[in-house]
Each structure stands twice: as structure tokens, then as C-alpha cells.
Design an enzyme around this catalytic site. Structure first.
Site, PDB file in Angstrom:
ATOM      1  N   TYR A  29      -5.822  -0.409 -18.621  1.00 58.16           N
ATOM      2  CA  TYR A  29      -6.778  -0.003 -17.311  1.00 58.16           C
ATOM      3  C   TYR A  29      -8.087   0.412 -17.518  1.00 58.16           C
ATOM      4  O   TYR A  29      -8.241   1.540 -18.177  1.00 58.16           O
ATOM      5  CB  TYR A  29      -5.779   0.954 -16.751  1.00 58.16           C
ATOM      6  CG  TYR A  29      -4.625   0.748 -16.203  1.00 58.16           C
ATOM      7  CD1 TYR A  29      -4.191  -0.628 -16.030  1.00 58.16           C
ATOM      8  CD2 TYR A  29      -3.623   1.459 -15.779  1.00 58.16           C
ATOM      9  CE1 TYR A  29      -2.885  -1.283 -15.576  1.00 58.16           C
ATOM     10  CE2 TYR A  29      -2.149   1.184 -15.284  1.00 58.16           C
ATOM     11  CZ  TYR A  29      -1.843   0.002 -15.088  1.00 58.16           C
ATOM     12  OH  TYR A  29      -0.672  -0.603 -14.849  1.00 58.16           O
ATOM     13  N   PRO A  48       4.914  -0.707  -5.357  1.00 62.62           N
ATOM     14  CA  PRO A  48       6.099  -0.315  -4.411  1.00 62.62           C
ATOM     15  C   PRO A  48       5.820  -0.334  -2.845  1.00 62.62           C
ATOM     16  O   PRO A  48       6.485  -0.479  -2.125  1.00 62.62           O
ATOM     17  CB  PRO A  48       6.087   1.139  -4.854  1.00 62.62           C
ATOM     18  CG  PRO A  48       4.601   1.761  -5.407  1.00 62.62           C
ATOM     19  CD  PRO A  48       4.123   0.394  -6.105  1.00 62.62           C
ATOM     20  N   LEU A  49       4.242  -0.569  -2.565  1.00 62.88           N
ATOM     21  CA  LEU A  49       3.549  -0.593  -1.114  1.00 62.88           C
ATOM     22  C   LEU A  49       3.664  -1.906  -0.838  1.00 62.88           C
ATOM     23  O   LEU A  49       2.881  -2.299   0.200  1.00 62.88           O
ATOM     24  CB  LEU A  49       2.846   0.268  -0.672  1.00 62.88           C
ATOM     25  CG  LEU A  49       3.041   1.717  -1.263  1.00 62.88           C
ATOM     26  CD1 LEU A  49       1.938   2.469  -1.003  1.00 62.88           C
ATOM     27  CD2 LEU A  49       4.240   2.139  -0.078  1.00 62.88           C
TER      28      LEU A  49
END
Length: 278
Positions: free
Chosen positions: A61, A207-208
């Protein structure tokens, strides 16, 4: 499908099942430093103040920027905070992810993560991807070594199938699996069930569903009944789906962070759960 507890164990760590994924605190295409560094620090500090004690990051990242940002925001760390990082990707540019499971690269990733996070031991180190060009036993040699030396406490995997998990479990103990999973994409159901049976944490990424508005019609009625947002219902569904699920929704906004954390208070009935799952 009962969220009997809002905490789970990763080895000796008891973590709240609503964690925080730090991937969004980077530049465009998960590349370079985050645009508003002061805001990113605020978000991380607000997460911990809000009860989050599991933060997920990765060497890839930024690359590297995200781990350093976490140390800038939170070091010295609270004693109960588990920071999970990952290694095994090369990042030549924005949105460009190339698996690199060479032992040299993995060793360098581990040493770099220790430095950037300012820790002597990485609480949870995850293999970001299995490199199809390298025998996974070779990839994991430096990991096994780092565990022996106390540089890594627990080891996790990401985007793996059940056979791959079993093969790796013969090499070293596994504490967690992080695969793509959400209400709208349940392709890894078999992996979730296997991890539950093995008492491993299952950490769904996205998760969304990268914006649960895609599932809006299904969720809307349930959300209205609970005076909750679509996102909160999507997270509540995951918490109820299996007690070994550990959530890491990410955001760049303190308001959105607080909204996500309130999902823990939403208790779906069995009927609601079944209707959403259909």
C-alpha cells in the site's frame, strides 16, 4: 450464523470484530502517499479511540507509505492493538500489482515492515498472494525463519482456496485468511466454512462490495427498519454470517468511520439474515 460475540481471538490477541483497513489512506491507485496526511492521521487515531484494535495494512500500500503513516499516527502503540501487514507484491505503478514470492523479496518485505511499523515483532504477517511462478514452500522459508526468530507472531494468507490453505498448514500454523467476500460476492463460501471449522479468523476484503449501493434494493427495507444505513446492514450481515469473521472496512472520513463502527450495534433477526442471503 450467530454473532454471539463482537470479539474474536487471533492467537493471544482478543480483537474487536470491527477493525479498520488502511488501504484507502494512500495516493490514487493505492500508489504514493495519501493526499491529506493530517486527515489520514486523524482517521487512524479516531479508529483506535473508537475501540478498533485490529488495523490491516500492507507493504504494497503506497508501497511502503501506508505502514509509515500508521507508525506516525499511532506509535507508541496501545498494548492491545494488533497491526496486520502483508508482503508478496511488486508495485511498479498505480493499480499495478505483480505477485513476487521470491524468498529474497519476502525477506526484504518483512524487514522493511518491521522498520516502518517501528516494531520488533509483526503481530500478524500475511502472504498477500501466492506467486504462481514460485513454489509456496520456498516463498514461506523466510516467514518460517522470521517466526522462529520472533520477528512474526502469527501468519495469515490472502486470496487462497481450501487446498492451498491445507498445503500451507503443513508448513506452518495459519491464524487468518483474507479473501474477497461480501453480501454480493460469496464465491469463497467454502473457504469461510473451512476457516470457521479450523478456528481461523476470516477477514473479508471489500466487505462493502466497494459501495453496497449495488445491493440497495435488497437491503433498503431492512435498513429502514433498523434506522441504519445500507453500509451498516452489509457489515451487520457479515458479523452474523460467521463468528470468525473480522471486518476491515476502510474509509478516508472520520464520519464514515464512526458510521461503520456503529454496525456492531445492529442485530439482524434470523429472518432478516435469510432474506438478505437469498
Amino acid at each position: 450464523m450467530e454473532n454471539t460475540s463482537l470479539t474474536l481471538k487471533i492467537g493471544d490477541f482478543e480483537v474487536n470484530r470491527l477493525g479498520y483497513g488502511a488501504m484507502q489512506l494512500t495516493g490514487k491507485g493505492v500508489f504514493g502517499a495519501v493526499e491529506d496526511g493530517a486527515n489520514a492521521v486523524k482517521v487512524l487515531q479516531a479508529a483506535v479511540a473508537g475501540g478498533v484494535n485490529f488495523i490491516d495494512t500492507a507493504e504494497a500500500y503506497g508501497p511502503k507509505f501506508n505502514e509509515s503513516l500508521i507508525a506516525d499516527a499511532l506509535y507508541p502503540y496501545q498494548s492491545d492493538l494488533l497491526i496486520a501487514t502483508k508482503g508478496g507484491f511488486d508495485r511498479p505503478g498505480p493499480n499495478n500489482w505483480i505477485p513476487n514470492g521470491s524468498p529474497e523479496n519476502i525477506r526484504e518485505n518483512i524487514e522493511g515492515s518491521l522498520r516502518r511499523l517501528k516494531v520488533d515483532t509483526i503481530g500478524l504477517w500475511q502472504l498477500h498472494r501466492i506467486d504462481p511462478k514460485v513454489d509456496v514452500a520456498e516463498t514461506l522459508k523466510p516467514v518460517v525463519e522470521a517466526v522462529k526468530k520472533g520477528k512474526i507472531r502469527y501468519v495469515g494468507l490472502s486470496e487462497v482456496n481450501v487446498e492451498q490453505i491445507k498445503k500451507i498448514q503443513e508448513i506452518l500454523p495459519i491464524a487468518s485468511v483474507q479473501n474477497l467476500y461480501n453480501l454480493g460476492n460469496r464465491q469463497w463460501e467454502s473457504v469461510l466454512d473451512y476457516t470457521a471449522q479450523q478456528q481461523l479468523a476470516f477477514i473479508p476484503w471489500y466487505p462493502l462490495a466497494s459501495g453496497p449501493s449495488k445491493l440497495e434494493s435488497k437491503i433498503k427495507a431492512v435498513a429502514e427498519k433498523h434506522h441504519a444505513t445500507i453500509a451498516q446492514i452489509a457489515l451487520a450481515w457479515l458479523l452474523k454470517r460467521s463468528s470468525n469473521i473480522l471486518l476491515i472496512p476502510g474509509t478516508k472520513s472520520v464520519a464514515h468511520l464512526n458510521e461503520n463502527l456503529k454496525a456492531a450495534a445492529v442485530q439482524l433477526s434470523d429472518e432478516e439474515f435469510e432474506a438478505l442471503s437469498a
